[in-house]
Design an enzyme around this catalytic site. Structure first.
Site, PDB file in Angstrom:
ATOM      1  N   TYR A 262       0.831  -1.203   0.000  1.00 32.05           N
ATOM      2  CA  TYR A 262       0.000   0.000   0.000  1.00 32.05           C
ATOM      3  C   TYR A 262       0.871   1.260   0.000  1.00 32.05           C
ATOM      4  CZ  TYR A 262      -3.994  -2.994   1.327  1.00 32.05           C
ATOM      5  OH  TYR A 262      -4.963  -3.956   1.368  1.00 32.05           O
TER       6      TYR A 262
ATOM      7  N   SER B  17     -14.048  -3.305   1.138  1.00 26.81           N
ATOM      8  CA  SER B  17     -14.974  -2.572   0.278  1.00 26.81           C
ATOM      9  C   SER B  17     -16.441  -2.872   0.576  1.00 26.81           C
ATOM     10  CB  SER B  17     -14.675  -2.839  -1.202  1.00 26.81           C
ATOM     11  OG  SER B  17     -15.276  -1.861  -2.017  1.00 26.81           O
TER      12      SER B  17
ATOM     13  N   ASN C 212     -19.032   5.298   9.898  1.00 27.91           N
ATOM     14  CA  ASN C 212     -19.008   3.871   9.570  1.00 27.91           C
ATOM     15  C   ASN C 212     -18.961   2.998  10.819  1.00 27.91           C
ATOM     16  OD1 ASN C 212     -19.071   4.356   6.800  1.00 27.91           O
ATOM     17  ND2 ASN C 212     -16.848   4.445   6.632  1.00 27.91           N
TER      18      ASN C 212
END
Length: 332
Positions: free
Chosen positions: A54, A205, A294
């Site tokens: 990443y 995701s 979230n």
């Protein structure tokens, strides 16, 4: 925050995990990245997922700096190995050389003596599975990782890897697949195999790269600053979901979310957590307030009528083909 066991292991993790795939070290500045991690900790998130690849290794370093003053025993830190991290022909894949060198580099960047979970980021078709699993076993026996996992493996690959792990007496406890109300390819094959083997899903995701948040509207310009306008890779990931037929159906979810007292993003995260084989949903963020929103999906129970409503609305645009599991592909 609510917590779940990872598969049938003894490891407890937060059911909302924080991941820094497309953000830290690339999409957002470090000050914002650190604020997002602080927001995750404040929300009760204890599980943090990253990977050596990443942001060309920078994401691990950002996470390491953010967590270095936290109580290590109170955190679960996950990372991965497979994709290229350098120019050499052994700087990639799941051969012994790359695994043994990569774990040391990851620990240095993360500023920790061990990771709780070390994951094969993809299946390596060019390396014998026995070599890969033996190297992972040595990583565990050396104390550099407590458990091992995989990402985007097929049901058959999970069975083969798990059988070798049992022979080697090391715990292969997780798979990290893409999973959302729009992308359900794991449901027919991977989930039943995982339930059989005691493997838990750590899904990435869950809001379909933002498509399930409702901020993208059919026929409307892309919102400024959104992932769909990101020139560092984010736009490529969400492009498939920006079709008008998909976006129109996502908008039709709004009354269901409103009725449950949830935002569309919270509905999407809560939806994946209704699957009993899902141990955690990974959320990312480019702003701290996104983390708080979230994380509020933790502990939410969606009733059968609501779940049926989601299915009925999204059914024509849902992808279910298990052949799309990344492990079916070669080493691209």
């Amino acid at each position: 925050m609510e917590f779940r066991r990872l598969g049938r292991s003894g490891l407890t993790i937060s059911e909302i995990a924080y991941g820094n795939w497309l953000t830290h070290g690339s999409q957002v500045e470090e000050e914002t990245a650190l604020a997002c991690i602080r927001a995750a900790l404040d929300a009760g998130i204890t599980t943090f997922d990253t990977a050596d690849v990443y942001a060309e290794t920078r994401a691990e370093a950002v996470l390491g700096r953010a967590l270095k003053n936290e109580r290590r025993e109170g955190l679960e830190v996950f990372t991965k190995v497979y994709f290229p991290t350098g120019p050499g022909h052994n700087d990639r894949g799941l051969g012994r050389k790359h695994i043994m060198e990569s774990i040391d580099s990851s620990l240095r960047r993360l500023q920790t003596d061990y990771v709780d979970l070390y994951q094969a980021h993809r299946y390596d078709h060019s390396t014998p599975l026995e070599e890969t699993m033996e190297a992972f076993a040595d990583v565990v026996r050396s104390g550099k990782a407590l458990y091992i996992g995989v990402s985007e493996w097929t049901a058959d690959q999970l069975r083969a890897g798990h059988a070798l792990a049992r022979e080697l007496r090391v715990p292969l406890i997780s798979n990290q697949p893409q999973y959302s109300a729009l992308w359900r390819i794991i449901e027919d094959d991977v989930v039943p195999a995982s339930e059989e083997l005691g493997i838990g899903q750590i899904v990435w995701s869950p809001i379909a790269q933002g498509a399930l948040t409702g901020k993208y509207r059919p026929g409307a310009p892309l919102p400024a600053g959104s992932r769909a306008t990101d020139d560092k890779g984010g736009a490529n990931m969400i492009a498939d979901w920006l079709r008008d037929d998909v976006l129109e159906r996502v908008q039709r979810l709004r009354p269901l979310a409103d009725g449950a007292g949830l935002s569309l993003a919270q509905l999407a995260v809560a939806w994946v957590l209704q699957n009993s084989n899902v141990s955690a949903a990974i959320v990312g963020a480019s702003r701290p307030e996104q983390v708080a929103e979230n994380a509020a999906a933790a502990g939410v129970t969606l009733d059968a009528e609501l779940l049926k409503g989601v299915d009925d609305i999204l059914d024509p645009v849902v992808e279910r083909d298990p052949g799309l599991t990344a492990g079916h592909a070669g080493n691209s």
